[in-house]
Design an enzyme around this catalytic site. Structure first.
Site, short mmCIF file in Angstrom:
data_model
loop_
_atom_site.label_atom_id
_atom_site.label_comp_id
_atom_site.label_asym_id
_atom_site.label_seq_id
_atom_site.Cartn_x
_atom_site.Cartn_y
_atom_site.Cartn_z
N LYS A 1 11.77 -0.56 -13.22
CA LYS A 1 11.29 -1.06 -11.92
C LYS A 1 11.80 -2.49 -11.73
O LYS A 1 11.65 -3.33 -12.62
CB LYS A 1 9.77 -1.07 -11.86
CG LYS A 1 9.18 0.30 -11.56
CD LYS A 1 7.67 0.27 -11.58
CE LYS A 1 7.07 -0.34 -10.32
NZ LYS A 1 5.59 -0.46 -10.44
C1 E4P Z 1 3.12 0.36 -8.19
O1 E4P Z 1 4.26 0.52 -8.44
C2 E4P Z 1 2.60 -0.86 -7.55
O2 E4P Z 1 2.93 -1.94 -8.33
C3 E4P Z 1 1.13 -0.75 -7.33
O3 E4P Z 1 0.83 0.51 -6.80
C4 E4P Z 1 0.55 -1.84 -6.48
O4 E4P Z 1 -0.79 -1.49 -6.20
P1 E4P Z 1 -1.90 -2.56 -5.77
O5 E4P Z 1 -1.56 -3.03 -4.41
O6 E4P Z 1 -3.18 -1.81 -5.83
O7 E4P Z 1 -1.82 -3.65 -6.80
#
Ligand code: E4P
Length: 229
Positions: A87
């Site tokens: 990522k």
């Molecule tokens: C996933 O890849 C994201 O980093 C995550 O879903 C962010 O979620 P949040 O807005 O609840 O932190």
């Protein structure tokens, strides 16, 4: 649509993989930090061991320069093994790294996507997934599902088949439902959301009624007992 777990909690991942049709796990530095595990690599290896080699495991880089991101990608791919995705938050350096990693055969998920054009350029740079944040957009009185809808539409319009949309940051089942209705390829959900997906009070009432009606005629006898006798 792929269902992915957005967590690094080993107990929750173990349980969800047992009960739900899970396609993978996503993490980010915030999710990792919640586990307070001083051995990050051991934590990631443990997730891989629970989910097996075939399910996707998306691990986020902590580097910011393209060259460092690429080095982390190689190291993590080796350590994590299996179906691995790096990522990378969208940025100029992230795009540069994505282009090079694509050429080197390493899958990249470009994350922290908030606009349609961020998603399009990440796809063109070679991302395998883009991850738009639905609830964080809703929180600023934007429309997360609308942004995801237009990203999915853009990919269709421009015949982009090498990149899929992995919608993230959900707080309600309505957001998940609307995202699935527009043909989004994947959603990543925190563990609580999976329970909410299957819960309905009328389902519980129906099951209670089934049990009561059965017991009225057969008492506590089970089908299996009957089949074996
Ligand atoms: C996933 O890849 C994201 O980093 C995550 O879903 C962010 O979620 P949040 O807005 O609840 O932190």
């Amino acid at each position: 649509m792929l269902y992915i777990i957005d967590s690094a909690n080993l107990e929750e991942i173990r349980s969800l993989v047992e009960y739900y049709p899970i396609d993978g796990v996503t993490t980010n530095p915030t999710i990792i930090s919640k586990e307070h595990n001083p051995d990050f690599l051991a934590l990631i290896r443990a997730i891989r061991s629970i989910i097996g080699e075939e399910r996707m495991l998306h691990v986020q880089t902590t580097a910011t320069r393209a060259e460092e991101i690429i080095k982390e990608a190689y190291a993590l791919k080796e350590i994590v093994g299996g179906n691995f995705y790096l990522k990378v938050p969208i940025s100029e350096e992230g795009l540069k790294a994505t282009r090079k990693l694509k050429g080197m055969g390493i899958n990249v998920t470009v994350t922290a996507i908030f606009t349609q054009q961020q998603a399009l350029i990440a796809a063109k740079a070679g991302a395998a997934f883009v991850a738009p944040y639905v609830n964080r957009l809703d929180n600023i009185v934007s429309d997360g599902v609308h942004v995801v809808t237009e990203i999915v539409e853009l990919f269709k319009l421009h015949n982009i088949t090498s990149c899929r949309v992995l919608a993230a940051s959900f707080k309600s089942i309505e957001q998940v439902h609307k995202t699935s209705m527009i043909g989004c390829h994947a959603v990543t959900l925190n563990p609580d959301m999976f329970q909410k997906l299957v819960y309905h009070p009328l389902t519980l009432t129906a099951i209670e009624d089934f049990n009561k009606d059965w017991a009225a005629v057969y008492g506590d006898r089970k089908i299996l007992d009957m089949a074996e006798n």
